[in-house]
Design an enzyme around this catalytic site. Structure first.
Site, PDB file in Angstrom:
ATOM      1  N   ASP A  34       0.866  -1.180   0.000  1.00  0.00           N
ATOM      2  CA  ASP A  34       0.000   0.000   0.000  1.00  0.00           C
ATOM      3  C   ASP A  34       0.905   1.233   0.000  1.00  0.00           C
ATOM      4  O   ASP A  34       2.144   1.103  -0.058  1.00  0.00           O
ATOM      5  CB  ASP A  34      -0.924  -0.049   1.227  1.00  0.00           C
ATOM      6  N   GLU A  36      -0.050   4.618   1.798  1.00  0.00           N
ATOM      7  CA  GLU A  36      -0.205   5.610   2.865  1.00  0.00           C
ATOM      8  C   GLU A  36       0.871   5.470   3.942  1.00  0.00           C
ATOM      9  O   GLU A  36       1.238   6.436   4.601  1.00  0.00           O
ATOM     10  CB  GLU A  36      -1.590   5.495   3.511  1.00  0.00           C
ATOM     11  N   HIS A  86      -2.599  -0.204  -3.847  1.00  0.00           N
ATOM     12  CA  HIS A  86      -3.022   1.151  -3.478  1.00  0.00           C
ATOM     13  C   HIS A  86      -3.691   1.843  -4.666  1.00  0.00           C
ATOM     14  O   HIS A  86      -3.257   1.679  -5.810  1.00  0.00           O
ATOM     15  CB  HIS A  86      -1.807   1.978  -3.039  1.00  0.00           C
ATOM     16  N   HIS A 130      -1.377   1.301   6.709  1.00  0.00           N
ATOM     17  CA  HIS A 130      -1.885   2.411   7.547  1.00  0.00           C
ATOM     18  C   HIS A 130      -2.950   1.873   8.488  1.00  0.00           C
ATOM     19  O   HIS A 130      -3.514   0.799   8.249  1.00  0.00           O
ATOM     20  CB  HIS A 130      -2.474   3.494   6.641  1.00  0.00           C
ATOM     21  N   HIS A 142      -7.726   4.851   7.457  1.00  0.00           N
ATOM     22  CA  HIS A 142      -8.994   4.497   6.806  1.00  0.00           C
ATOM     23  C   HIS A 142      -9.028   2.994   6.568  1.00  0.00           C
ATOM     24  O   HIS A 142      -8.005   2.316   6.716  1.00  0.00           O
ATOM     25  CB  HIS A 142      -9.152   5.245   5.470  1.00  0.00           C
ATOM     26  N   GLU A 161      -7.115  -2.752   7.353  1.00  0.00           N
ATOM     27  CA  GLU A 161      -6.881  -3.570   6.148  1.00  0.00           C
ATOM     28  C   GLU A 161      -5.931  -4.728   6.471  1.00  0.00           C
ATOM     29  O   GLU A 161      -6.090  -5.838   5.956  1.00  0.00           O
ATOM     30  CB  GLU A 161      -6.305  -2.691   5.026  1.00  0.00           C
TER      31      GLU A 161
HETATM   32 ZN   LIG Z   1      -3.746   2.880   0.018  1.00  0.00          ZN
END
Ligand SMILES: [Zn+2]
Length: 300
Positions: A34, A36, A86, A130, A142, A161
């Site tokens: 990802d 972030e 991502h 994240h 998020h 996640e």
């Molecule tokens: Zn992401």
């Protein structure tokens, strides 16, 4: 060559074969990447094609993944699959990745950020992760969709996640062994998944601010933690959820839950929330990908 020298030579070469044969035992690593949680990322300016720093941060993301790949091979991995997980799923700079890996790109995918995982893998690594949308701490906290979702629960527990993806890997009996990102996700993931290795590349001050390592220091740290994790890969247990799996999704808006509740497989649990029960994480993952992807205007 004298007869006993010949036997000695044969013996030595057979031993060599046995040792090499052992060293080539398969070790498959899956890397879900990802953005972030990549070093230096703090706002949307780094996270998508419209941001003024996006192209430079694609490079940093790619180099974090490269650090993990290199360390994995050095620690004995024989095969590595990476998923670009991502945004548009097309962030990693392919020409800068080694030629002996495979890459999963773009969406939709039935197993979302874990597409390509199966029971032949030995360990999962999360890079650039994240914290969850229900965590008050963490850069860009998020869960799957910052614009649409306020909570995702599996069997009653709010998930980052990292938790959803660990449960998908757990379905195939593959453990998560290492996570990199900010201090918030490393804390959240280890609280949920146990004593996995964590590489903290930045410390969150807020949703859009952090104190961060420099890129080269982040790559070094990721290398070190990946090697450590593979060195004790037998310590990690797959994260397996009780089945059937109850999925609760809380939308930020009102109408998704209203319309989804028309389906007999969906229960509306409050104005903003729905419940779906899947026989396993594969069904749950497909359901999630479906409700976040489908619209009648899909083309082609
Ligand atoms: Zn992401």
């Amino acid at each position: 060559m004298k007869f006993d020298t010949w036997w000695l030579a044969l013996f030595v070469s057979m031993m060599g074969f046995a040792v090499t044969g052992h060293a080539q035992e398969k070790l498959k690593i899956y890397i879900s990447a990802d953005m972030e949680g990549v070093v230096g990322v703090v706002t949307g300016e780094q996270l998508g094609p419209s941001g003024f720093e996006y192209n430079r941060f694609r490079e940093f993301m790619t180099q974090e993944v490269n650090a993990a790949i290199e360390a994995a091979f050095e620690a004995g991995a024989t095969e590595v699959v990476v998923s670009d997980s991502h945004g548009n799923g097309q962030n990693l700079l392919m020409e800068k990745l080694p030629k002996n890996i495979m890459l999963v790109r773009s969406w939709p995918r039935p197993l979302m950020m874990m597409q390509g995982i199966d029971e032949t893998f030995d360990g999962v690594i999360f890079i650039g992760y994240h914290s969850s949308t229900t965590n008050p701490e963490g850069v860009r906290a998020h869960t799957i969709s910052s614009a649409r979702l306020a909570d995702i629960r599996l069997n009653g527990v709010s998930m980052p996640e990292a938790g959803i993806n660990a449960a998908i890997a757990g379905q195939f009996n593959v453990p998560v062994i290492m996570v990199s990102g900010d201090d918030a996700i490393v804390k959240e993931a280890t609280a949920l998944l146990g004593d996995i290795e964590g590489a903290v590349v930045k410390w969150a001050y807020g949703f859009h601010s952090a104190k961060t390592l420099m890129p080269e220091a982040a790559y070094d740290l990721i290398r070190e933690k990946v090697k450590k994790a593979i060195g004790r890969i037998k310590d990690f247990k797959p994260y397996k959820l009780k089945t059937p799996v109850q999925l609760d999704v809380r939308f930020k808006n009102y109408r998704p839950s209203e319309v989804l509740s028309y389906l007999p497989i969906v229960e509306r649990t409050d104005a903003h929330s729905i419940r779906y029960v899947g026989k396993d994480m594969i069904e749950v993952s497909k359901f999630l990908e479906f409700i976040l992807t489908y619209e009648p205007s899909l083309e082609p």
